[in-house]
Write a protein that holds these residues in place. Structure first.
Motif, short mmCIF file in Angstrom:
data_model
loop_
_atom_site.label_atom_id
_atom_site.label_comp_id
_atom_site.label_asym_id
_atom_site.label_seq_id
_atom_site.Cartn_x
_atom_site.Cartn_y
_atom_site.Cartn_z
N GLU A 1 -22.63 -61.54 32.06
CA GLU A 1 -21.40 -61.90 31.34
C GLU A 1 -21.20 -61.05 30.09
O GLU A 1 -20.08 -60.93 29.60
N GLY A 2 -22.26 -60.49 29.54
CA GLY A 2 -22.13 -59.64 28.37
C GLY A 2 -23.33 -59.72 27.45
O GLY A 2 -24.28 -60.46 27.68
N HIS B 1 -27.18 -54.92 33.57
CA HIS B 1 -26.22 -55.51 32.64
C HIS B 1 -26.51 -55.19 31.18
O HIS B 1 -25.67 -55.46 30.32
N GLU C 1 -18.04 -50.24 22.57
CA GLU C 1 -17.12 -50.82 23.55
C GLU C 1 -17.99 -51.51 24.61
O GLU C 1 -18.42 -50.89 25.57
N GLN D 1 -19.00 -55.51 26.60
CA GLN D 1 -18.64 -56.88 26.96
C GLN D 1 -19.56 -57.81 26.17
O GLN D 1 -20.77 -57.63 26.19
N TYR D 2 -18.98 -58.78 25.46
CA TYR D 2 -19.77 -59.69 24.63
C TYR D 2 -19.76 -61.10 25.19
O TYR D 2 -18.75 -61.57 25.72
N ALA D 3 -20.88 -61.77 25.03
CA ALA D 3 -21.01 -63.16 25.46
C ALA D 3 -21.97 -63.88 24.51
O ALA D 3 -23.05 -64.31 24.90
#
Length: 162
Positions: free
Chosen positions: A21-22, A44, A64, A66-68
């Protein structure tokens, strides 16, 4: 599935944690740990690992990814999002961030949220300084904050947000 890998940096090892997910956390480790071999980095986390290596190699200024993040109140997340507006080589004060959030009385709350930032370096809380220009607290230690600001200094243009 969440995983953690280690990256050697000039400031000591970083732990990068994330899932499909990040990226959920980037933090400094006080104890020496071996860097995770590239072949063992889960898919990931490969991009976060690559971008942090590029940052320390002076090849990247803006992340840049994806953060979760696994933590954070709505207010904390707003503060952390505002950190992204403080460009490489620039600084802002806690008051500047509070004003950007349209809540100039929230200076102390901004400071507290900044101190809980789960994504060191990537969400640049090291660029937040006192209104008088002093280095204030940093969860990774003031010596690291000072180093990071000096590291970004060659492009410093003064001012606030880029």
């Amino acid at each position: 599935m969440s995983a953690t890998v280690h990256l050697a940096t000039p400031l000591g090892p970083l732990a990068l944690t994330g899932s499909e997910e990040g990226l959920s956390a980037v933090g400094f480790l006080e104890d020496a740990v071996p860097a995770t071999p590239l072949a063992q980095i889960p898919a990931h986390l490969q991009e976060a690992h690559r971008q942090l290596r590029a940052y320390f190699g002076r090849e990247l200024r803006d992340f840049e990814l994806q953060y979760a993040p696994l933590i954070g109140t709505e207010f904390q997340r707003r503060v952390w999002a505002a950190l992204l507006g403080v460009g490489y080589g620039r600084t802002a004060s806690y008051l500047d961030i509070a004003k950007a959030l349209h809540d100039p009385k929230a200076v102390r709350a901004v400071g507290a949220a900044n101190g809980q930032n789960p994504l060191a370096i990537v969400w640049p809380c090291h660029r937040i300084i006192g209104a008088n220009g002093s280095l204030t607290g940093y969860a990774g230690g003031l010596h690291r904050k000072q180093w990071l600001l000096a590291f970004e200094q060659p492009t410093r243009q003064g001012g606030l947000f880029s």
